[in-house]
Design a protein around this motif. Structure first.
Motif, PDB file in Angstrom:
ATOM      1  N   ARG A  27       0.828  -1.210   0.000  1.00 13.20           N
ATOM      2  CA  ARG A  27       0.000   0.000   0.000  1.00 13.20           C
ATOM      3  C   ARG A  27       0.861   1.257   0.000  1.00 13.20           C
ATOM      4  O   ARG A  27       0.526   2.243  -0.652  1.00 13.20           O
ATOM      5  CB  ARG A  27      -0.971  -0.016   1.169  1.00 13.20           C
ATOM      6  N   GLN A  28       1.978   1.247   0.715  1.00 11.60           N
ATOM      7  CA  GLN A  28       2.902   2.391   0.695  1.00 11.60           C
ATOM      8  C   GLN A  28       3.442   2.628  -0.712  1.00 11.60           C
ATOM      9  O   GLN A  28       3.597   3.767  -1.138  1.00 11.60           O
ATOM     10  CB  GLN A  28       4.087   2.151   1.635  1.00 11.60           C
ATOM     11  N   LEU A  29       3.744   1.543  -1.407  1.00  7.20           N
ATOM     12  CA  LEU A  29       4.312   1.646  -2.748  1.00  7.20           C
ATOM     13  C   LEU A  29       3.273   1.934  -3.831  1.00  7.20           C
ATOM     14  O   LEU A  29       3.618   2.383  -4.915  1.00  7.20           O
ATOM     15  CB  LEU A  29       5.038   0.344  -3.109  1.00  7.20           C
ATOM     16  N   GLY A  30       2.009   1.613  -3.544  1.00 10.64           N
ATOM     17  CA  GLY A  30       0.964   1.755  -4.550  1.00 10.64           C
ATOM     18  C   GLY A  30       0.754   0.499  -5.378  1.00 10.64           C
ATOM     19  O   GLY A  30       0.254   0.558  -6.498  1.00 10.64           O
ATOM     20  N   VAL A  31       1.109  -0.642  -4.819  1.00 10.14           N
ATOM     21  CA  VAL A  31       0.900  -1.931  -5.478  1.00 10.14           C
ATOM     22  C   VAL A  31      -0.481  -2.450  -5.086  1.00 10.14           C
ATOM     23  O   VAL A  31      -0.875  -2.365  -3.921  1.00 10.14           O
ATOM     24  CB  VAL A  31       1.983  -2.959  -5.057  1.00 10.14           C
ATOM     25  N   ILE A  46       0.397 -11.727  -4.859  1.00 11.97           N
ATOM     26  CA  ILE A  46       0.030 -11.325  -6.217  1.00 11.97           C
ATOM     27  C   ILE A  46       0.111  -9.804  -6.214  1.00 11.97           C
ATOM     28  O   ILE A  46      -0.580  -9.134  -5.440  1.00 11.97           O
ATOM     29  CB  ILE A  46      -1.404 -11.772  -6.598  1.00 11.97           C
ATOM     30  N   GLY A  47       0.988  -9.266  -7.053  1.00  7.86           N
ATOM     31  CA  GLY A  47       1.179  -7.826  -7.094  1.00  7.86           C
ATOM     32  C   GLY A  47       1.011  -7.282  -8.486  1.00  7.86           C
ATOM     33  O   GLY A  47       1.387  -7.929  -9.470  1.00  7.86           O
ATOM     34  N   GLN A  48       0.419  -6.083  -8.562  1.00  9.99           N
ATOM     35  CA  GLN A  48       0.225  -5.421  -9.844  1.00  9.99           C
ATOM     36  C   GLN A  48       0.553  -3.948  -9.683  1.00  9.99           C
ATOM     37  O   GLN A  48       0.018  -3.286  -8.796  1.00  9.99           O
ATOM     38  CB  GLN A  48      -1.212  -5.595 -10.322  1.00  9.99           C
ATOM     39  N   ALA A  49       1.439  -3.461 -10.547  1.00 11.63           N
ATOM     40  CA  ALA A  49       1.839  -2.048 -10.503  1.00 11.63           C
ATOM     41  C   ALA A  49       2.734  -1.781 -11.704  1.00 11.63           C
ATOM     42  O   ALA A  49       3.063  -2.692 -12.467  1.00 11.63           O
ATOM     43  CB  ALA A  49       2.593  -1.744  -9.213  1.00 11.63           C
ATOM     44  N   VAL A  85      -7.909  -3.248  -7.500  1.00 13.14           N
ATOM     45  CA  VAL A  85      -8.045  -1.878  -7.008  1.00 13.14           C
ATOM     46  C   VAL A  85      -7.443  -1.651  -5.619  1.00 13.14           C
ATOM     47  O   VAL A  85      -7.288  -0.523  -5.197  1.00 13.14           O
ATOM     48  CB  VAL A  85      -9.532  -1.431  -7.002  1.00 13.14           C
ATOM     49  N   THR A  86      -7.125  -2.713  -4.903  1.00 19.34           N
ATOM     50  CA  THR A  86      -6.588  -2.571  -3.557  1.00 19.34           C
ATOM     51  C   THR A  86      -5.608  -3.702  -3.290  1.00 19.34           C
ATOM     52  O   THR A  86      -5.407  -4.562  -4.151  1.00 19.34           O
ATOM     53  CB  THR A  86      -7.722  -2.559  -2.502  1.00 19.34           C
TER      54      THR A  86
END
Length: 91
Positions: A27-31, A46-49, A85-86
């Motif tokens: 969340r800090q990174l915006g992932v 699972i990460g998306q960014a 989205v989150t």
């Protein structure tokens, strides 16, 4: 460019707040994405960014929180087939 990846983390990563700290870092990174414990004792992220942002989470995953001991991570690229989205902790 936005990317999605599955990061499998092995070691002493369950029962040490790994999921909580992963969610906080993501969340800090915006992932966006999710983190969950797997039955074999590992953790799946699972990460998306954007590529560089996702790489920051991957780099962080090599060490994790101070309470954990990461032995190995495996990163697999995934297809962007849905919009996330989150960043959530799932079961």
């Amino acid at each position: 460019m936005t990317q999605r990846a599955k990061i499998l983390v092995t070691g002493r990563v369950q029962g040490v707040y790994f999921r909580y700290f992963t969610q906080k870092k993501a969340r800090q990174l915006g992932v966006v994405g999710s983190v969950r414990n797997l039955p074999d004792g590992s953790v799946e992220i699972i990460g998306q960014a954007k590529s560089d942002v996702l790489q920051n989470l991957i780099d962080w995953s090599h060490k994790g929180p101070i309470t954990a001991r990461v032995d190995c991570i495996e990163v697999v690229s995934l297809t962007l087939d849905e919009m996330l989205v989150t960043f959530d902790i799932t079961d």
